[in-house]
Write an enzyme that holds these catalytic residues in place. Structure first.
Site, PDB file in Angstrom:
ATOM      1  CB  SER A  56      19.236   4.236  -2.072  1.00 30.30           C
ATOM      2  OG  SER A  56      18.718   4.502  -3.370  1.00 30.30           O
ATOM      3  N   GLY A  57      15.870   3.800  -0.571  1.00 28.61           N
ATOM      4  CA  GLY A  57      14.702   4.577  -0.190  1.00 28.61           C
ATOM      5  C   GLY A  57      14.681   4.838   1.297  1.00 28.61           C
ATOM      6  N   GLY A  96       2.626  12.895  -0.419  1.00 26.54           N
ATOM      7  CA  GLY A  96       1.679  12.874   0.681  1.00 26.54           C
ATOM      8  C   GLY A  96       2.290  13.243   2.006  1.00 26.54           C
ATOM      9  N   GLY A  97       2.551  12.297   2.857  1.00 25.84           N
ATOM     10  CA  GLY A  97       3.137  12.608   4.144  1.00 25.84           C
ATOM     11  C   GLY A  97       3.238  11.374   5.001  1.00 25.84           C
ATOM     12  CG  ASP A 130      15.111  -4.801  -9.791  1.00 25.69           C
ATOM     13  OD1 ASP A 130      14.586  -5.296 -10.795  1.00 25.69           O
ATOM     14  OD2 ASP A 130      15.518  -3.633  -9.735  1.00 25.69           O
ATOM     15  NE  ARG A 137      -4.049   6.874  -2.135  1.00 20.34           N
ATOM     16  CZ  ARG A 137      -2.803   6.970  -1.734  1.00 20.34           C
ATOM     17  NH1 ARG A 137      -1.990   5.918  -1.812  1.00 20.34           N
ATOM     18  NH2 ARG A 137      -2.343   8.100  -1.243  1.00 20.34           N
ATOM     19  CB  SER A 166       3.769   3.987   1.821  1.00 18.55           C
ATOM     20  OG  SER A 166       3.704   5.349   1.454  1.00 18.55           O
ATOM     21  CG  LEU A 167       6.488   8.377   3.245  1.00 17.96           C
ATOM     22  CD1 LEU A 167       6.389   9.894   3.314  1.00 17.96           C
ATOM     23  CD2 LEU A 167       7.800   7.954   2.597  1.00 17.96           C
TER      24      LEU A 167
END
Length: 535
Positions: free
Chosen positions: A34-35, A69-70, A228, A295, A392-393
């Protein structure tokens, strides 16, 4: 996406006639997780299909909702998608697949513009212009934020309101196995909090359970994010790739807790610098971008300092309007009794993002028909060996949109009844989850070597049930199923890390500290299958 199903009926009359019954129905799509990617997919399909979202705990548990982040997108007049692509490739140490990167940054422009046109309230200045931030390894200001450092929360709330009453959401059920019949995925098996088994048939099954960063001792991840979806896909026969590449975020709030709050990279983008207890700038002379270096580099520098016995802080004296720009970080500092007004915030690295996962093409398809993966669960090879900040978003939105477009063109299944199999009683030996997390951190964390990785695999070999293909064929409690997922993911990560005898991006081998010259700028991908590891 209407499906015509048919049933052949035989009457016992003397003419032995046949009656064909036709049933018109909407396709059923089950999304596990549910992301953000799950919600974006559902928002594109609910009008033409019946959508079920199944989540392990509640819809408030995901990495997406925690994203400070964004969204990175080259929508500024000063920016270009080519520059965004170059930054993505450089951060990924050229382990990325170039077509995947080009797809992300080009289509990302339109996806973000469409989001804004739908009414998503991104942060703007007094003139109404988007306030674009800059983060590590980005050459331009291209990060769109909402609520300062609460972009993920704003996005999830936006899509939840959009989908209110339009889809079915089932909370509190953990995925156990995919239902694979005749070489196709025909649904998912889950277990609820009362240890009851449920089976959901589906024309299409989508795994969007996130990555596995919560398998480490210190993590920015929601504690539900333990791989999972990757585990059940692997058991079903799906290819799993790049599991060795685990990104550690350099700046987690340094507390004694196992779960730590993230101090967004955007703080360094606004002028914060990393210092030790003597105010020495620890990134000075290490990398041309210094505090905005990739990173993996910053994390290793901080870990080296901590290993030496030094403390590391984020000096925020140069950040203007800190509590206004970063309200969430301000609140977590107050919650942990850290006075940011003194100008420094204590930080340490923690597991943040996993580049590897279920191998998919650029439409989200796995090697198993009708089984798909999106978001951090998937490995499209867009991130390479190290994800660029705030991609990522964007990834979740772009590839969920692509999968939605594809599913709109696909046919449904004719379902035979899924037979209930008899469960076998088994005594399952398993460790405490905290024990597993400590071992993963020590042996397969920021710094790795052959001795530690071998020791980790020898320990994992004690738990033989992780080799089984179908957990649902055993009588297991929800807790036992969960730990088997954990152990399998730990094994896949450790095997992949041991096979890659070089240092590359987020994968750092102390015993092989240099990147192989012949692999520079080449797409070398490890694929893990039940048959073993291949390059």
């Amino acid at each position: 996406m209407l499906v015509i199903s048919f049933i052949i009926c035989k009457d016992n009359c003397k003419d032995n006639c046949k009656v064909w019954c036709f049933i018109l129905r909407r396709q059923q799509i089950v999304i596990v997780g549910s992301g953000l990617s799950a919600y974006v997919l559902a928002s594109k399909l609910w009008q033409s299909a019946d959508i079920i979202i199944i989540t392990k705990y509640s819809t408030e548990h995901s990495n997406s909702i925690r994203a400070q982040g964004g969204i990175a997108a080259a929508i500024s007049a000063k920016d270009q998608w080519q520059l965004h692509g170059e930054d993505t490739l450089k951060a990924g140490v050229f382990h990325n697949h170039q077509v995947a990167v080009e797809t992300l940054v080009k289509e990302g422009q339109q996806v973000v513009k469409s989001l804004l046109q739908q009414g998503f309230q991104a942060d703007r200045n007094q003139q109404g212009e988007l306030e674009l931030g800059r983060e590590g390894a980005h050459s331009q200001r291209r990060i769109i934020h909402a609520g300062g450092d609460q972009t993920g929360k704003y996005l999830i709330n936006f899509y939840q309101e959009l989908l209110q009453g339009k889809i079915t959401i089932i909370e509190g059920q953990l995925a156990v196995d995919c239902v694979v019949d005749d070489g196709e995925c025909k649904g998912i098996i889950t277990i609820d909090q009362q240890n009851q088994i449920h089976t959901y048939t589906a024309d299409h099954t989508v795994l969007a359970t996130g990555g596995f960063g919560a398998l480490y001792d210190t993590t920015s991840n929601d504690l539900s994010t333990t791989g999972d979806g990757i585990a059940i896909a692997y058991r079903a026969g799906a290819i799993v790739s790049d599991m060795e590449f685990v990104q550690f975020h350099p700046t987690m709030l340094a507390t004694q807790a196992q779960h730590n709050d993230l101090i967004s990279e955007a703080v360094r983008g606004e002028g914060a610098i990393l210092v030790d207890q003597d105010k020495r700038e620890i990134m000075k002379g290490i990398h041309p971008l210094e505090n905005l270096a990739p990173r993996d580099i910053v994390s290793r520098v901080i870990m080296t300092e901590i290993t030496k016995g030094n403390k590391v802080f984020l000096d925020i004296n140069n950040v203007k309007k800190f509590p206004i720009k970063f309200p969430f970080i301000n609140s977590v500092c107050e919650k942990n009794n850290i006075d940011w007004q003194q100008g420094v915030i204590p930080v340490k690295p923690g597991a943040h993002f996993t580049m590897g996962g279920v191998e998919t093409d650029l439409l989200g398809r796995t090697n198993i028909p009708r089984l798909y993966a999106i978001g951090e669960t998937a490995c499209t090879h867009v991130h390479g060996a190290n994800r660029l900040a705030s991609n990522s978003l964007l990834e979740g939105m772009v590839f969920a949109t692509r999968l939605a477009d594809y599913l709109q063109t696909q046919s449904g299944l004719f379902f035979n009844k899924i037979s209930d199999s008899q469960s076998v009683q088994i005594t399952s030996q398993h460790p405490d989850i905290n024990q597993l997390r400590k071992r993963m951190t020590n042996h397969a964390g920021i710094n790795r070597n052959e001795t530690g990785l071998k020791k980790m695999l020898e320990w994992l070999d004690k738990f033989t049930i992780i080799q089984e293909n179908n957990l649902s064929s055993y009588t297991l409690s929800r807790e036992q199923v969960q730990i088997q997922h954990h152990l399998l993911i730990a094994q896949l990560v450790t095997e992949a890390a041991r096979k890659r005898t070089e240092s590359r991006g987020a994968h750092y081998r102390v015993d092989f500290p240099y990147e192989r010259e012949q692999w520079k700028n080449k797409n070398i991908t490890f694929q893990l299958t039940k048959q073993g590891v291949s390059v």
